[in-house]
Design an enzyme around this catalytic site. Structure first.
Site, mmCIF file in Angstrom:
data_model
loop_
_atom_site.group_PDB
_atom_site.id
_atom_site.type_symbol
_atom_site.label_atom_id
_atom_site.label_comp_id
_atom_site.label_asym_id
_atom_site.label_seq_id
_atom_site.Cartn_x
_atom_site.Cartn_y
_atom_site.Cartn_z
ATOM 1 C CD GLU A 127 2.745 -1.740 20.324
ATOM 2 O OE1 GLU A 127 3.004 -1.689 21.535
ATOM 3 O OE2 GLU A 127 2.984 -2.717 19.593
ATOM 4 N N GLY A 128 0.529 1.839 17.966
ATOM 5 C CA GLY A 128 -0.633 1.758 17.097
ATOM 6 C C GLY A 128 -0.555 0.515 16.241
ATOM 7 C CG PHE A 153 2.258 2.652 13.295
ATOM 8 C CD1 PHE A 153 3.281 2.779 14.223
ATOM 9 C CD2 PHE A 153 1.150 3.482 13.398
ATOM 10 C CE1 PHE A 153 3.209 3.716 15.223
ATOM 11 C CE2 PHE A 153 1.082 4.429 14.407
ATOM 12 C CZ PHE A 153 2.111 4.543 15.316
ATOM 13 N N GLY A 154 2.991 -0.171 14.882
ATOM 14 C CA GLY A 154 4.068 -0.555 15.776
ATOM 15 C C GLY A 154 4.291 0.505 16.841
ATOM 16 C CG LEU A 205 6.873 8.826 23.108
ATOM 17 C CD1 LEU A 205 7.076 9.769 21.931
ATOM 18 C CD2 LEU A 205 6.826 9.599 24.413
ATOM 19 C CG ASP A 264 -5.943 5.901 9.702
ATOM 20 O OD1 ASP A 264 -7.103 5.733 10.120
ATOM 21 O OD2 ASP A 264 -4.954 5.348 10.197
ATOM 22 C CE LYS A 270 4.310 5.073 11.541
ATOM 23 N NZ LYS A 270 3.537 5.839 10.552
#
Length: 795
Positions: free
Chosen positions: A485-486, A488-489, A483, A602, A505
């Site tokens: 990626e940020g 964090f992964g 979906l 955040d 996630k």
């Protein structure tokens, strides 16, 4: 206008000998004037022009090789065409370098200092248009304050840069024209990657071609200049703390010359030596179909299984038969479709056998299964037809060699997989029980400043998922299920055996988010119950793999819609206002009505998820902090989050409170209203960010100009204006001056409450940014394009 198109280039050439290279304050250039700028050696000319192959009579301001205005090397107003030949270029009494039309301001190229200093614009023989200001010193030198080389269009001249300026935020890249006669930005871009030392051509973000690594100062891996042109090139790249860029100079008989022909990125994605495109092709990008880097720089990307490397589109005259008719593209896309878009759509449609790319503008597609009949008379209008070549015959010996290689590799893979499976089974048996005990045990929140009472630390209704079930649900974490990626992964879509859709996630080992942050997010989300907060279903921990399992959000995140020119049309004002209210309700719950006071730290557009009804849900609590109800603020040396959304007291001093989230909410609300990213302002002399731009408009009583144009028919102007006003209250410099989320919701829903006048926000101009303080923070990492930077600590 037909006569102007034919004779205007000749007219410009005849006047070049009597023109100046400098524009002073009070001087004007216009379409019908006999004065324009010509460089000292008459290499380049600046003036207004009408594209010879365009479909309208709109004019543009451009720079071209003198006597040849057919395709300028630079266009100032490429996305703001001028109707009725009313364009005027001037430097006004304040020193502002501006294009006017019909008596109004079309665009400011440079905003003047409004002083008595003299401002002039000079066209150099390099093709660079520079603006200088008089400096009060003894040597009489002038200060360069603006130059066209900082804003490339589709041509890279010798001495221009491709790359990024980390200090000013300028991103130097080429963007092709929309079509042969329309200068507006098209589908292809070319930029410089300092990490791999290569040039990259992209089509709408997808990498089509790369130059390969730079080899010395003469050649790239896939660009061989020696012997291919009358000009050779001397390449160089620069990497400093402030700048990373590629540039080149032209050589004639191994001697450096002041100007060269320039590299042109055309609307098909091809890169030509601008002086003689038939003689020297730098990159034949329109021959890239995604199969292989076959020595020419073409890249590999995902393709339909029905296509082969032996298929190509060729421009042919003829037809399939008299019965079949082409099918037009969807009308709601037609205004934004260029020729390369039509080709990509046809290539990805297995039924498509041909296309035409100038359909008003848009596409026509053929889906005939008949054999194409060539018309050699030239009586029919040509279009692009999918042609297939016969693959070269493969020798029997080579075929058997490949069979043996495949069998051997398969055998090795099977044996290796079996050994890995047996070892993995053994490890699961040994440590599986420890993993489960660690997850279901009461989790105590670890915080250097605060601790929560023990009876508040139980994770309720937390389901521990089996790793094998998650692998099966996500199809082994396949790219089709990814979906996004940020920091964090990656996040994957999954479907459990019982049909329940989930979002997984998967925390990357490189993300920096350790066991403390992982447990922190589990504890927080599992105990929070609110319609505007994402719901955590459970977790999965196996060895070094850490995963959180959420409810699946059908509409992904808010930025997927808000910053996409097509998807944003679904966000009417009613839906945007509902999203603003939902986010506010979620933050109010975190700050006041949950069992713990929680600071998110955040808040940004990508952390707002949307369900099937476009209702917002706040996500990503890995950086959140818990407060006791009687604690107002805290201090940390670990600044985490995303700059641009950070309150000044947090970014500079590490102080955070509920007012930190209020600041982020104010920035987020401006992005929702405007449809623009907060960090999308990179001009040297303009506002630092969206907040600064809105503040300038507010002081001019023109705040409604920030409204997303798509909202023009659906918005309630009074409601929208109230949101802008409230946003400016939320982003005020001092935390004590900002409203609480309770106040925000009251002011959103009650139009009778009189709002106070906002004060000047933080970080509205570049002079407000204390760069030295920011550079001392070891946790900061700049992104490659210099536009934004995110503190990666704790993620």
């Amino acid at each position: 206008m037909f006569i102007i198109r034919i004779f205007f280039p000749i007219f410009l050439a005849s006047l070049a000998s009597s023109s100046s290279d400098t524009l002073k304050q009070g001087d004007e250039l216009n379409f019908s004037s006999s004065t324009f700028l010509v460089s000292a050696q008459k290499v380049f000319t600046l003036g207004f022009f009408i594209p010879p192959e365009g479909s309208s009579d709109d004019s543009f301001l451009g720079i071209w090789y003198s006597g040849n205005p057919n395709h300028p090397v630079w266009v100032a107003n490429r996305d703001k065409p001028i109707a009725n030949n009313s364009g005027v270029l001037t430097i006004d009494s304040t020193g502002t370098f501006v294009i006017r039309h019909n008596g109004g301001v079309l665009m400011e190229l440079y905003h003047g200092p409004n002083s008595t200093n003299s401002t002039i614009a000079t066209l150099l023989d390099t093709g660079n248009l520079v603006v200088t200001e008089e400096v009060n010193n003894n040597n009489g030198s002038n200060k360069r304050v603006w130059e066209s080389f900082d804003y490339p269009t589709d041509t890279l001249l010798p001495g221009m840069k491709l790359g990024v300026n980390h200090r000013t935020g300028l991103n130097w890249s080429l963007t092709a024209w929309f079509s042969q006669g329309i200068p507006s930005p098209g589908a292809f871009t070319m930029d410089w990657d300092p990490n791999t030392r290569q040039l990259i051509v992209r089509r709408r973000g997808l990498i089509y071609w790369t130059s390969g690594a730079l080899l010395g100062d003469k050649d790239f891996e896939f660009i061989k200049t020696d012997g291919n042109s009358n000009f050779n090139y001397n390449f160089s790249y620069v990497t400093t703390k402030d700048e990373e860029y590629f540039t080149y100079s032209s050589l004639v008989n191994d001697q450096k010359v002041a100007s060269g022909r320039g590299w042109l990125l055309n609307y098909l994605g091809n890169v030509y030596d601008g002086g003689d495109r038939d003689k020297y092709v730098i990159a034949q990008v329109d021959q890239c179909y995604g199969f292989s880097s076959d020595g020419g720089g073409c890249q590999v990307w995902e393709k339909p299984k029905c296509r082969t490397r032996y298929q190509r589109f060729e421009n042919r005259s003829g037809g399939f038969n008299d019965v079949d008719r082409p099918q037009p593209a969807r009308s709601d896309y037609s205004k934004s479709l260029g020729l390369s878009d039509c080709r990509a759509m046809c290539w990805n449609n297995c039924n498509c056998t041909g296309f035409k790319g100038d359909y008003a503008p848009g596409c026509l597609f053929w889906t005939s299964k008949k054999e194409f009949q060539q018309d050699n008379t030239g009586a029919t209008v040509p279009f692009f037809v999918l042609m297939s070549e016969q693959p070269p015959p493969e020798s029997p010996r080579k075929k058997w060699i490949w069979i043996l290689i495949v069998v051997a590799v398969a055998f090795v893979v099977v044996v290796f997989s079996l050994l890995c499976f047996l070892r993995t089974r053994r490890n699961i048996r040994l440590r599986g029980e420890d993993d489960l005990n660690e997850l279901v045990a009461p989790i105590r929140y670890v915080d250097t400043n605060h601790e929560v009472e023990n009876d508040e630390n139980k994770v309720n209704n937390l389901q521990v998922f089996n790793f094998e079930d998650i692998v099966a649900a996500t199809n082994s974490f396949s790219s089709e299920n990814k979906l996004g990626e940020g920091g964090f992964g990656p996040v994957y879509k999954g479907k459990l055996i019982d049909g329940c859709e989930i979002a997984v996630k998967q925390l990357s080992r490189r993300s920096g988010q350790g066991v403390v942050e992982f447990k922190n997010e589990i504890m927080l989300i599992a105990r929070l119950q609110h319609v505007n907060l994402v719901r955590l279903l459970g977790c999965c921990l196996k060895g070094n793999e850490k995963m959180l399992i959420y409810e699946y959000m059908l509409n992904k995140s808010l930025d997927f819609f808000l910053f996409d020119p097509i998807q944003k049309e679904q966000l009417t004002w009613e839906k945007r206002f509902n999203i603003i209210q939902g986010i506010a309700q979620g933050l109010l719950y975190l700050h006041k009505y949950s069992r713990l006071k929680i600071i998110h730290r955040d808040m940004k557009v990508s952390n707002i998820l949307l369900d099937e009804n476009m209702n917002p849900k706040i996500s990503d609590f890995g950086m959140a902090r818990i407060f006791k109800q009687n604690v107002l603020e805290a201090n940390t040396e670990r600044v985490v989050g995303t700059y641009g959304y950070m309150a000044p007291e947090y970014a500079m001093e590490g102080i955070f409170s509920v007012k930190t989230d209020v600041y982020s909410f104010g920035v987020l609300m401006l992005e929702i209203v405007s449809g623009q990213k907060n960090n999308s302002f990179h001009h040297l002399s303009g506002p630092l960010n969206l907040v600064g731009y809105v503040w300038e408009l507010w002081n001019k009583n023109a705040a409604l100009e920030i409204m997303d144009p798509i909202l023009r028919d659906s918005c309630v102007s009074q409601q929208l204006m109230r949101c802008i006003h409230l946003s400016l209250l939320c982003v005020e410099d001092r935390a004590v001056d900002r409203p609480t989320m309770s106040d925000v919701i009251s002011m959103l829903n009650n139009g009778n409450i009189v709002l106070p006048l906002p004060k000047k926000p933080a970080f509205v101009s570049r002079s407000d940014v204390v760069e030295e303080d920011l550079q001392q923070r070891k946790s900061e990492k700049y992104s490659i394009n210099g536009v934004s930077f995110t503190a990666m600590d704790g993620r």
